[in-house]
Write a protein that holds these residues in place. Sequence first.
Motif, PDB file in Angstrom:
ATOM      1  N   GLU A 461       6.926  76.387 105.626  1.00 21.28           N
ATOM      2  CA  GLU A 461       6.053  77.353 106.282  1.00 21.28           C
ATOM      3  C   GLU A 461       4.713  77.465 105.558  1.00 21.28           C
ATOM      4  OE1 GLU A 461       7.051  81.753 104.499  1.00 21.28           O
ATOM      5  OE2 GLU A 461       8.336  81.037 106.131  1.00 21.28           O
ATOM      6  N   GLU A 462       3.701  77.849 106.311  1.00 24.85           N
ATOM      7  CA  GLU A 462       2.357  77.965 105.774  1.00 24.85           C
ATOM      8  C   GLU A 462       2.317  79.044 104.698  1.00 24.85           C
ATOM      9  OE1 GLU A 462      -2.214  78.175 107.502  1.00 24.85           O
ATOM     10  OE2 GLU A 462      -0.561  79.023 108.670  1.00 24.85           O
ATOM     11  N   ASP A 463       1.659  78.720 103.592  1.00 20.93           N
ATOM     12  CA  ASP A 463       1.532  79.656 102.482  1.00 20.93           C
ATOM     13  C   ASP A 463       0.142  80.280 102.532  1.00 20.93           C
ATOM     14  OD1 ASP A 463       1.615  81.087 100.167  1.00 20.93           O
ATOM     15  OD2 ASP A 463       2.136  79.408  98.859  1.00 20.93           O
ATOM     16  N   LEU A 464       0.061  81.468 103.094  1.00 22.73           N
ATOM     17  CA  LEU A 464      -1.228  82.131 103.251  1.00 22.73           C
ATOM     18  C   LEU A 464      -1.809  82.572 101.917  1.00 22.73           C
ATOM     19  CD1 LEU A 464      -0.520  84.241 106.458  1.00 22.73           C
ATOM     20  CD2 LEU A 464      -1.685  82.034 106.271  1.00 22.73           C
ATOM     21  N   SER A 465      -0.931  82.735 100.923  1.00 24.31           N
ATOM     22  CA  SER A 465      -1.437  83.115  99.602  1.00 24.31           C
ATOM     23  C   SER A 465      -2.264  82.004  98.970  1.00 24.31           C
ATOM     24  CB  SER A 465      -0.273  83.483  98.675  1.00 24.31           C
ATOM     25  OG  SER A 465       0.518  82.339  98.366  1.00 24.31           O
ATOM     26  N   GLU A 466      -2.093  80.763  99.476  1.00 26.61           N
ATOM     27  CA  GLU A 466      -2.870  79.628  99.003  1.00 26.61           C
ATOM     28  C   GLU A 466      -4.058  79.340  99.915  1.00 26.61           C
ATOM     29  OE1 GLU A 466      -2.613  77.893  96.283  1.00 26.61           O
ATOM     30  OE2 GLU A 466      -0.778  78.794  95.481  1.00 26.61           O
ATOM     31  N   GLY A 467      -4.344  80.272 100.829  1.00 26.40           N
ATOM     32  CA  GLY A 467      -5.498  80.093 101.701  1.00 26.40           C
ATOM     33  C   GLY A 467      -5.175  79.546 103.066  1.00 26.40           C
ATOM     34  N   GLY A 468      -3.916  79.086 103.251  1.00 28.27           N
ATOM     35  CA  GLY A 468      -3.535  78.565 104.551  1.00 28.27           C
ATOM     36  C   GLY A 468      -4.110  77.187 104.839  1.00 28.27           C
ATOM     37  N   TRP A 469      -3.722  76.660 105.996  1.00 30.88           N
ATOM     38  CA  TRP A 469      -4.122  75.307 106.407  1.00 30.88           C
ATOM     39  C   TRP A 469      -5.542  75.303 106.957  1.00 30.88           C
ATOM     40  CZ3 TRP A 469      -3.008  70.359 106.069  1.00 30.88           C
ATOM     41  CH2 TRP A 469      -3.485  69.472 107.030  1.00 30.88           C
ATOM     42  N   LYS A 470      -6.329  74.316 106.552  1.00 34.51           N
ATOM     43  CA  LYS A 470      -7.682  74.137 107.050  1.00 34.51           C
ATOM     44  C   LYS A 470      -7.761  72.846 107.849  1.00 34.51           C
ATOM     45  CE  LYS A 470      -8.831  77.685 104.480  1.00 34.51           C
ATOM     46  NZ  LYS A 470      -9.030  79.022 105.058  1.00 34.51           N
ATOM     47  N   SER A 471      -8.584  72.840 108.880  1.00 36.72           N
ATOM     48  CA  SER A 471      -8.651  71.691 109.785  1.00 36.72           C
ATOM     49  C   SER A 471      -9.175  70.437 109.107  1.00 36.72           C
ATOM     50  CB  SER A 471      -9.535  72.022 110.994  1.00 36.72           C
ATOM     51  OG  SER A 471     -10.846  72.354 110.570  1.00 36.72           O
ATOM     52  N   ASN A 472      -9.864  70.582 107.959  1.00 28.37           N
ATOM     53  CA  ASN A 472     -10.390  69.394 107.266  1.00 28.37           C
ATOM     54  C   ASN A 472      -9.428  68.860 106.211  1.00 28.37           C
ATOM     55  OD1 ASN A 472     -10.771  71.669 105.638  1.00 28.37           O
ATOM     56  ND2 ASN A 472     -12.535  70.772 104.589  1.00 28.37           N
ATOM     57  N   TYR A 473      -8.245  69.469 106.086  1.00 29.27           N
ATOM     58  CA  TYR A 473      -7.247  68.963 105.144  1.00 29.27           C
ATOM     59  C   TYR A 473      -6.531  67.755 105.743  1.00 29.27           C
ATOM     60  CZ  TYR A 473      -7.593  73.253 102.308  1.00 29.27           C
ATOM     61  OH  TYR A 473      -8.021  74.271 101.523  1.00 29.27           O
ATOM     62  N   SER A 474      -5.995  66.921 104.865  1.00 34.76           N
ATOM     63  CA  SER A 474      -5.231  65.754 105.307  1.00 34.76           C
ATOM     64  C   SER A 474      -3.754  66.093 105.378  1.00 34.76           C
ATOM     65  CB  SER A 474      -5.431  64.586 104.331  1.00 34.76           C
ATOM     66  OG  SER A 474      -6.773  64.173 104.299  1.00 34.76           O
ATOM     67  N   LYS A 475      -3.096  65.527 106.381  1.00 34.30           N
ATOM     68  CA  LYS A 475      -1.639  65.682 106.455  1.00 34.30           C
ATOM     69  C   LYS A 475      -0.986  64.916 105.306  1.00 34.30           C
ATOM     70  CE  LYS A 475      -1.076  66.580 111.375  1.00 34.30           C
ATOM     71  NZ  LYS A 475      -0.265  66.265 112.564  1.00 34.30           N
ATOM     72  N   ARG A 476       0.248  65.323 105.006  1.00 35.32           N
ATOM     73  CA  ARG A 476       0.966  64.669 103.920  1.00 35.32           C
ATOM     74  C   ARG A 476       2.393  64.332 104.341  1.00 35.32           C
ATOM     75  NH1 ARG A 476      -0.566  67.736  98.195  1.00 35.32           N
ATOM     76  NH2 ARG A 476      -2.832  67.438  98.330  1.00 35.32           N
ATOM     77  N   TYR A 477       2.960  63.379 103.617  1.00 36.87           N
ATOM     78  CA  TYR A 477       4.390  63.117 103.694  1.00 36.87           C
ATOM     79  C   TYR A 477       5.066  64.135 102.784  1.00 36.87           C
ATOM     80  CZ  TYR A 477       2.947  58.614 105.603  1.00 36.87           C
ATOM     81  OH  TYR A 477       2.385  57.624 106.367  1.00 36.87           O
ATOM     82  N   ILE A 478       6.192  64.662 103.207  1.00 38.46           N
ATOM     83  CA  ILE A 478       6.902  65.631 102.377  1.00 38.46           C
ATOM     84  C   ILE A 478       8.314  65.153 102.079  1.00 38.46           C
ATOM     85  CG2 ILE A 478       5.535  67.530 103.327  1.00 38.46           C
ATOM     86  CD1 ILE A 478       8.108  68.465 104.772  1.00 38.46           C
ATOM     87  N   TYR A 479       8.810  65.577 100.927  1.00 38.37           N
ATOM     88  CA  TYR A 479      10.152  65.211 100.473  1.00 38.37           C
ATOM     89  C   TYR A 479      10.779  66.467  99.867  1.00 38.37           C
ATOM     90  CZ  TYR A 479       7.768  60.842 101.067  1.00 38.37           C
ATOM     91  OH  TYR A 479       7.025  59.826 101.606  1.00 38.37           O
ATOM     92  N   VAL A 480      11.890  66.882 100.438  1.00 41.02           N
ATOM     93  CA  VAL A 480      12.575  68.082  99.975  1.00 41.02           C
ATOM     94  C   VAL A 480      13.905  67.655  99.359  1.00 41.02           C
ATOM     95  CG1 VAL A 480      13.507  70.335 100.580  1.00 41.02           C
ATOM     96  CG2 VAL A 480      11.497  69.449 101.793  1.00 41.02           C
ATOM     97  N   PHE A 481      14.122  68.024  98.103  1.00 38.34           N
ATOM     98  CA  PHE A 481      15.368  67.669  97.433  1.00 38.34           C
ATOM     99  C   PHE A 481      15.802  68.816  96.550  1.00 38.34           C
ATOM    100  CE2 PHE A 481      11.894  66.336  94.794  1.00 38.34           C
ATOM    101  CZ  PHE A 481      12.276  66.572  93.489  1.00 38.34           C
ATOM    102  N   SER A 482      17.069  68.799  96.181  1.00 33.09           N
ATOM    103  CA  SER A 482      17.627  69.866  95.352  1.00 33.09           C
ATOM    104  C   SER A 482      18.213  69.280  94.077  1.00 33.09           C
ATOM    105  CB  SER A 482      18.716  70.619  96.119  1.00 33.09           C
ATOM    106  OG  SER A 482      19.803  69.757  96.419  1.00 33.09           O
ATOM    107  N   ILE A 483      18.251  70.103  93.036  1.00 31.02           N
ATOM    108  CA  ILE A 483      18.935  69.775  91.783  1.00 31.02           C
ATOM    109  C   ILE A 483      19.853  70.940  91.470  1.00 31.02           C
ATOM    110  CG2 ILE A 483      18.722  69.224  89.340  1.00 31.02           C
ATOM    111  CD1 ILE A 483      15.916  68.240  89.851  1.00 31.02           C
ATOM    112  N   ASP A 484      21.157  70.683  91.444  1.00 29.55           N
ATOM    113  CA  ASP A 484      22.081  71.788  91.199  1.00 29.55           C
ATOM    114  C   ASP A 484      22.347  71.952  89.708  1.00 29.55           C
ATOM    115  OD1 ASP A 484      24.129  70.043  90.381  1.00 29.55           O
ATOM    116  OD2 ASP A 484      25.029  69.952  92.365  1.00 29.55           O
ATOM    117  N   SER A 485      23.175  72.914  89.375  1.00 27.51           N
ATOM    118  CA  SER A 485      23.395  73.270  87.975  1.00 27.51           C
ATOM    119  C   SER A 485      24.201  72.230  87.203  1.00 27.51           C
ATOM    120  CB  SER A 485      24.092  74.630  87.880  1.00 27.51           C
ATOM    121  OG  SER A 485      25.338  74.601  88.550  1.00 27.51           O
ATOM    122  N   LYS A 486      24.693  71.204  87.878  1.00 29.69           N
ATOM    123  CA  LYS A 486      25.378  70.120  87.182  1.00 29.69           C
ATOM    124  C   LYS A 486      24.535  68.854  87.136  1.00 29.69           C
ATOM    125  CE  LYS A 486      30.080  71.798  87.879  1.00 29.69           C
ATOM    126  NZ  LYS A 486      31.433  71.513  88.374  1.00 29.69           N
TER     127      LYS A 486
END
Length: 602
Positions: A461-486
């Motif tokens: 989700e958009e993070d408005l605390s970081e100023g939000g999305w601007k039309s001149n920004y470039s799209k990115r590839y995203i990678y979501v991963f987790s690291i558990d306690s083991k």
Amino acid sequence: DIRDKELAVYFNQLLDKGVLLTVILDSCHSGSIGRGNENFLNDPPKARYIEAADYDVKDAVEPRRPEERGALIMSAAQDFEFAKEHTDENRIAHGAFTSALLKALQQLTPDAAANDIYNSLTAIMKYYGKTQEPVLAGVDARKKGTLFALPKGAVKNRFMVASSRLEAKGVELQGGYAFGLAEGVRLAHDADTLQIIEMRGANKSLAKVVAGSKEKIVPGTLFEVVSWASSKAPALKVYMPKAVPGNQLQDFVKTYQSVKAAKPLSWVTDIAKANPDKIYYLENGVWNYNDKKEGKKELTGGLTAAAFQKSLGTANSAFVNMPPPTALYDQVVQSFKNYNNIEVVSNANEAQYTLIGALNDKNKLAYALVKSQVTLQDTTESLPARTDYIEFNNDASANDIAATLSESAFKIAKIRDWLMLSSPKGQNKFPFKLSFQGYSSGKLLATDRVKVGDTLSLFIEEDLSEGGWKSNYSKRYIYVFSIDSKGTMNLLFPSAASGNTENRFPVTDNNNVAEKRVQLADFIVSLPAGADNYFLLSSEQAINNLSIFDQEGVLTRGPKPEETGGHNPLEDVLYTGSKTRSQVIITPVTWGIHKHILRTFE
């Protein structure tokens, strides 16, 4: 023109007959070939070089994706991109993808894995100056197998990085921070050896030639990592108790076993899960014990059966930490030298982990690395409490134990680097974060505590605390991963089978206005309990080897009620570093990382 879902029907007919199917396509918008669903995550479709049709061909048919059934699909571009042309050194025109594939096949062996072919041809295409991102889709077994699924002998997993282009200072490589590369890492191919001298982002680095000839290195050559450098974050510090001769250790073990048999109290086998009344240990040749009430005391008379039993008094529980034998100590220290992001220290108070020897439930001597101190600065609350215990049978087993423990320490060090990694400084041009909500309730999580068995929905989700999305920004590839306690790492988005297809964020309309919130995945919260870290890594350049976001834990999970299968990830990746020690990791501005912690309880 032919639709993806129409091709999927034909591909599935072949798979139904047991055909080992490999599909290679060099055409525009080929990234979703074989897929049945529409592209809903990327840019609006670009115009093709055909006349526009005035009829709607949409239908409700959703064939199963062939790549999920065993087909290997390699295509020239993402489903929103054009496939470019290229003229090779012989002035012969090809599609850029075809030309790069031919070059990669010429440079690799017939047994090369499809993953290696793909990584090599992608680097060659970047050298050609083509911005399109090829796609490799298929199940893990097909990606690790040969291109056409022909049998091959057992092949050792190696961490390979492709060369991209030659520069005045050296050779640009198609691998960066996200691959675990760092300044100081050395790589080799035949007689050529490279050393990384500059990191250029999550997926690029520059290396100098330290042996061989730079001029003979061609784009797409795969170099194997042969020497790791340490992290810019402080090294993982491990305390190794002083060793004793093997025969003396056996005497200690026999004494301990006899007292255990004679004294009916709670003998702790896993110090990471207990707080016993008394802890016994050898220090500078003298046996001591820590009494929970009275503090440190010397075990008068040493570890004899009589002295040991007398010192126990009215204790209800006890733990004995056995020192390592000389053979094991020497092997572990030597193995740690192969990983410069691990440092052996002589002061136990400086260490994050300590080598512990214990008698297990089978009354056999075993060794593990156990977390010895927790500091907020090091974020070690999220690190594994210990590694698996490995049984020590005799001096001959020392080498195998040392190899297992050093690999576990290396994994912990890589995890620690991720936990300490900071996003690029300055303006964040990808203002998005992770959010979670209950699958059934549809409500955002009100706390950071989740229960084993809960089903959660994962969003970006958009993070408005970081100023939000601007039309001149470039799209990115995203990678979501987790690291558990083991220490287990799991990729949550994108799926390994789909690769980078449909992976460009944020989702926008024709006016480049971003959707505020997009669902990525649903998942069930599973064991182990503890702090689970979730990472959102964004990059303007695709990371093609998605297996780098998977890692087996350093502490084996017990089987769940419904399953007994284990993970089978590659283990060669994901730590950052160089030999320069610094709390701050200097990173480029074309990638960023967002972290979120959930605390799991049973």
